[in-house]
Design a protein around this motif. Structure first.
Motif, PDB file in Angstrom:
ATOM      1  N   UNK A 176      45.590  29.285  45.931  1.00 51.74           N
ATOM      2  CA  UNK A 176      45.908  29.966  44.687  1.00 51.74           C
ATOM      3  C   UNK A 176      44.647  30.316  43.897  1.00 51.74           C
ATOM      4  N   UNK A 177      43.635  29.453  43.948  1.00 52.03           N
ATOM      5  CA  UNK A 177      42.360  29.760  43.294  1.00 52.03           C
ATOM      6  C   UNK A 177      41.690  30.951  43.972  1.00 52.03           C
ATOM      7  N   UNK A 178      41.766  30.988  45.302  1.00 49.23           N
ATOM      8  CA  UNK A 178      41.181  32.102  46.045  1.00 49.23           C
ATOM      9  C   UNK A 178      41.857  33.409  45.686  1.00 49.23           C
ATOM     10  N   UNK A 179      43.186  33.411  45.625  1.00 43.96           N
ATOM     11  CA  UNK A 179      43.925  34.636  45.303  1.00 43.96           C
ATOM     12  C   UNK A 179      43.602  35.113  43.891  1.00 43.96           C
TER      13      UNK A 179
ATOM     14  N   UNK B  76      41.758  38.729  42.935  1.00 48.10           N
ATOM     15  CA  UNK B  76      42.267  39.727  41.991  1.00 48.10           C
ATOM     16  C   UNK B  76      41.209  40.111  40.965  1.00 48.10           C
ATOM     17  N   UNK B  77      40.472  39.130  40.475  1.00 51.05           N
ATOM     18  CA  UNK B  77      39.408  39.408  39.498  1.00 51.05           C
ATOM     19  C   UNK B  77      38.340  40.287  40.139  1.00 51.05           C
ATOM     20  N   UNK B  78      37.937  39.953  41.350  1.00 48.85           N
ATOM     21  CA  UNK B  78      36.904  40.734  42.034  1.00 48.85           C
ATOM     22  C   UNK B  78      37.370  42.167  42.313  1.00 48.85           C
ATOM     23  N   UNK B  79      38.623  42.333  42.719  1.00 51.94           N
ATOM     24  CA  UNK B  79      39.141  43.679  42.976  1.00 51.94           C
ATOM     25  C   UNK B  79      39.167  44.514  41.694  1.00 51.94           C
ATOM     26  N   UNK B  80      39.505  43.883  40.578  1.00 53.57           N
ATOM     27  CA  UNK B  80      39.497  44.594  39.299  1.00 53.57           C
ATOM     28  C   UNK B  80      38.070  45.003  38.922  1.00 53.57           C
TER      29      UNK B  80
END
Length: 78
Positions: free
Chosen positions: A50-53, A57-61
């Motif tokens: 869950x931390x990885x996901x 998401x933050x990196x993709x944004x």
């Protein structure tokens, strides 16, 4: 017709006690293995799924924002 046999009564009680003891020992072993596994993962500095996901998401944004900024800079340069 049912007869009461004290030997069988005691044997049944002993069997029931042994089964509950074995179940408790199994639960304790599971808890110990889980704790050891958690300690192993913590020592290896791994992250949970869950931390990885969330980080993904933050990196993709951030990547999307940077792509927009690059497009903006390219259009200003032209």
């Amino acid at each position: 017709m049912q007869s009461k046999n004290p030997f069988l009564d005691e044997f049944a009680k002993l069997s029931t006690s042994a089964m509950s003891l074995a179940q408790a020992a199994g639960d304790e072993a599971k808890a110990a293995f889980r704790a050891q596994g958690d300690r192993f993962v913590a020592d290896m500095d791994l992250i949970r799924r869950d931390e990885f996901e969330a980080m993904k998401e933050v990196m993709l944004a951030e990547i999307a924002a940077l792509k927009l900024e690059i497009q903006s800079l390219k259009s200003k340069a032209e």
